[in-house]
Design an enzyme around this catalytic site. Structure first.
Site, PDB file in Angstrom:
ATOM      1  N   CYS A 158      47.378  26.611  41.162  1.00  0.00           N
ATOM      2  CA  CYS A 158      46.033  26.515  40.602  1.00  0.00           C
ATOM      3  C   CYS A 158      45.930  25.338  39.639  1.00  0.00           C
ATOM      4  O   CYS A 158      46.833  25.095  38.829  1.00  0.00           O
ATOM      5  CB  CYS A 158      45.679  27.810  39.881  1.00  0.00           C
ATOM      6  SG  CYS A 158      43.996  27.812  39.208  1.00  0.00           S
ATOM      7  N   CYS A 162      44.595  27.669  32.235  1.00  0.00           N
ATOM      8  CA  CYS A 162      44.613  28.934  31.496  1.00  0.00           C
ATOM      9  C   CYS A 162      45.992  29.103  30.855  1.00  0.00           C
ATOM     10  O   CYS A 162      47.008  29.161  31.555  1.00  0.00           O
ATOM     11  CB  CYS A 162      44.312  30.103  32.420  1.00  0.00           C
ATOM     12  SG  CYS A 162      42.797  29.903  33.389  1.00  0.00           S
ATOM     13  N   CYS A 165      48.489  31.887  32.127  1.00  0.00           N
ATOM     14  CA  CYS A 165      48.656  32.142  33.551  1.00  0.00           C
ATOM     15  C   CYS A 165      49.902  31.479  34.137  1.00  0.00           C
ATOM     16  O   CYS A 165      50.119  30.274  33.978  1.00  0.00           O
ATOM     17  CB  CYS A 165      47.416  31.680  34.315  1.00  0.00           C
ATOM     18  SG  CYS A 165      47.477  32.134  36.064  1.00  0.00           S
ATOM     19  N   CYS A 202      41.848  45.009  46.404  1.00  0.00           N
ATOM     20  CA  CYS A 202      41.392  43.766  45.778  1.00  0.00           C
ATOM     21  C   CYS A 202      42.289  42.603  46.197  1.00  0.00           C
ATOM     22  O   CYS A 202      43.518  42.719  46.193  1.00  0.00           O
ATOM     23  CB  CYS A 202      41.413  43.900  44.255  1.00  0.00           C
ATOM     24  SG  CYS A 202      40.511  45.324  43.628  1.00  0.00           S
ATOM     25  N   CYS A 235      37.375  44.365  47.119  1.00  0.00           N
ATOM     26  CA  CYS A 235      37.085  43.525  45.959  1.00  0.00           C
ATOM     27  C   CYS A 235      37.815  42.201  46.127  1.00  0.00           C
ATOM     28  O   CYS A 235      38.891  42.150  46.736  1.00  0.00           O
ATOM     29  CB  CYS A 235      37.545  44.232  44.679  1.00  0.00           C
ATOM     30  SG  CYS A 235      37.318  43.287  43.155  1.00  0.00           S
ATOM     31  N   CYS A 295      32.758  43.205  38.546  1.00  0.00           N
ATOM     32  CA  CYS A 295      33.940  43.666  37.821  1.00  0.00           C
ATOM     33  C   CYS A 295      34.290  42.564  36.834  1.00  0.00           C
ATOM     34  O   CYS A 295      34.636  41.453  37.234  1.00  0.00           O
ATOM     35  CB  CYS A 295      35.087  43.920  38.801  1.00  0.00           C
ATOM     36  SG  CYS A 295      36.680  44.241  38.009  1.00  0.00           S
ATOM     37  N   ARG A 371      38.600  50.103  33.412  1.00  0.00           N
ATOM     38  CA  ARG A 371      39.855  50.071  34.174  1.00  0.00           C
ATOM     39  C   ARG A 371      41.043  49.724  33.272  1.00  0.00           C
ATOM     40  O   ARG A 371      41.054  48.683  32.602  1.00  0.00           O
ATOM     41  CB  ARG A 371      39.754  49.061  35.317  1.00  0.00           C
ATOM     42  CG  ARG A 371      40.973  49.041  36.238  1.00  0.00           C
ATOM     43  CD  ARG A 371      40.670  48.276  37.529  1.00  0.00           C
ATOM     44  NE  ARG A 371      39.611  48.943  38.261  1.00  0.00           N
ATOM     45  CZ  ARG A 371      38.455  48.365  38.593  1.00  0.00           C
ATOM     46  NH1 ARG A 371      38.221  47.106  38.262  1.00  0.00           N
ATOM     47  NH2 ARG A 371      37.533  49.036  39.255  1.00  0.00           N
TER      48      ARG A 371
END
Length: 456
Positions: A158, A162, A165, A202, A235, A295, A371
């Site tokens: 990616c 972030c 991450c 998901c 999801c 979500c 969640r």
């Protein structure tokens, strides 16, 4: 008041003309912001009898069309379920102003202030837990917990920065980039998740946005159709989406889309610089406008202050529609990431941090699923029970959450048995709260005054 008069008058005309319940629901839904701030709250209606009779008939039709009668997993008693679609579900309660029980009052609001949320968050822990637990039981069946499985269909590589991450190309971590999984590989994993008791599957891809990834997107649409065809809710979390892509995912059968805000708007630039907060909000808007359930939650342990946790909840609780689900994550720090290298024991998130955040989310968004997400492996069964008591009613199961470890299916099965929990079935709405069904919850409704109906 004129705005409200027009909305109510339009609704009554639609009823008189025999419009479908969906048309009427859309009309009512459009007025939710006005109702939350302008209507008088009372415990009974005081309105034009003819109009109220038509409104009651409409609500009865909605209930008859959408409520499913199911057998309780633990016994043969027949119990009522609400619609699975969160908008459909919420429309049934559009005339409801508040609920109260045992000295606690709660309501679905979109006009929360930061100060109000901070006051809730900063309560003594025992008071906060009591209030949240009571709100949870007024709106939900506390024995029913949704089980979701998260699979990384495209790992690493990616371009985002972030700072927490492990999948960013900017950080040197154990994660090695892999190509997008084949459709059949994903469907096989979904089948295994279903067999293990999961009801929502998901799929996550490590990239900034779908953009022009047409070939990859076509494969994802096939995955969504295939998983949906198994009877599972589907999801995705695929980064930023435009409006057209969101509509295509909806048409393929996508149930929900995850796009977390991570933290408060103020703290966000210290965590991520390659995507703005507004970018995230725009994606959430595209998802919501396409009719996909949202979500959206955040992560504790990003170096934030408690004011940032309150700030995140304030953004979520003042969205035009509350998210269908709000995941609360405890950071699983990874060596090689900026936050993972800097974190110390004092900065780690404990069970009380998680319970306080979950409890506050439950109070300010009472109809939202909360969640209990990443970080569960670091908490004991007793600590997780405390989080369920705070209002969590959904988990991610399976031994991996994208790239970090998570309790295995067998461990969660044992936990559910120990706590007396049952899983929420796929494509079926939540159980009506037992305390609501038994009449123990006092429900107040908005007054529809004669003056408003006079405009009809």
């Amino acid at each position: 008041m004129a705005t409200g008069s027009r909305v109510v008058a339009s609704t009554i005309r639609a009823l008189r003309q025999g419009s479908s319940s969906s048309v009427v629901r859309d009309n009512i839904r459009s007025s939710s912001r006005w109702l939350s701030t302008q209507a008088v709250r009372v415990d009974r209606y005081n309105a034009n009898p003819e109009a109220m009779a038509m409104m009651n008939n409409m609500h009865n039709n909605i209930n008859n069309n959408n409520n499913n009668i199911n057998n309780n997993n633990n016994n043969s008693n027949v119990r009522e379920r609400l619609p699975n679609d969160d908008r459909e579900r919420n429309s049934i309660y559009m005339d409801e102003s508040s609920r109260s029980m045992a000295g606690v009052t709660a309501s679905v609001r979109h006009d929360w202030t930061k100060d109000e949320i901070a006051k809730i968050y900063e309560q003594p822990f025992h008071e906060l837990m009591y209030q949240a637990g009571t709100v949870h039981r007024m709106y939900w069946d506390p024995s029913e917990v949704q089980q979701c499985t998260l699979l990384s269909i495209k790992t690493g590589g990616c371009t985002e920065d972030c700072s927490y991450c492990s999948q960013s190309v900017r950080h040197k971590t154990f994660v090695k980039p892999t190509p997008t999984m084949k459709v059949q590989e994903v469907l096989k994993a979904a089948a295994a998740a279903k067999e293990a008791g999961s009801t929502r599957f998901c799929m996550g891809a490590a990239w900034r946005e779908l953009g022009n990834k047409k070939n990859a997107f076509n494969h994802i649409l096939e995955m969504v159709k295939g998983v949906n065809g198994m009877g599972l809710e589907v999801c995705c979390t695929l980064g930023m989406l435009d409006a057209t892509q969101a509509k295509q995912l909806k048409q393929a059968g996508l149930s929900a889309y995850n796009h977390n805000l991570d933290t408060s708007p103020e703290h966000y630039p210290k965590v991520i610089t390659t995507r703005s907060y507004e970018d995230r909000l725009n994606t959430i808007s595209n998802v919501r406008d396409a009719g996909i359930s949202v979500c959206c939650g955040g992560i504790l342990g990003l170096g934030e202050q408690e004011t940032d946790r309150v700030g995140l909840l304030h953004v979520l609780a003042t969205l035009p529609e509350h998210p269908e689900s709000v995941p609360i994550n405890a950071l699983v720090s990874v060596e090689g990431t900026p936050i993972g290298d800097d974190i110390d024991d004092l900065a780690k998130v404990d069970a009380f941090d998680m319970a306080r955040m979950i409890a506050t989310a439950r109070i300010v968004m009472p109809r939202t699923m909360v969640r209990l997400s990443a970080g569960r492996l670091s908490f004991s069964d007793a600590e997780q029970y405390m989080m369920f008591q705070a209002g969590a009613n959904s988990i991610f199961n399976g031994d991996k959450l994208l790239t970090t470890d998570n309790p295995g299916m067998d461990k969660d099965t044992s936990l559910f048995e120990k706590l007396g929990f049952v899983g929420k079935p796929a494509h079926k709405g939540p159980m009506v709260a037992p305390l609501e069904a038994s009449g123990q919850v006092h429900i107040s409704k908005y007054e529809a005054t004669k003056q408003l109906y006079a405009a009809a």
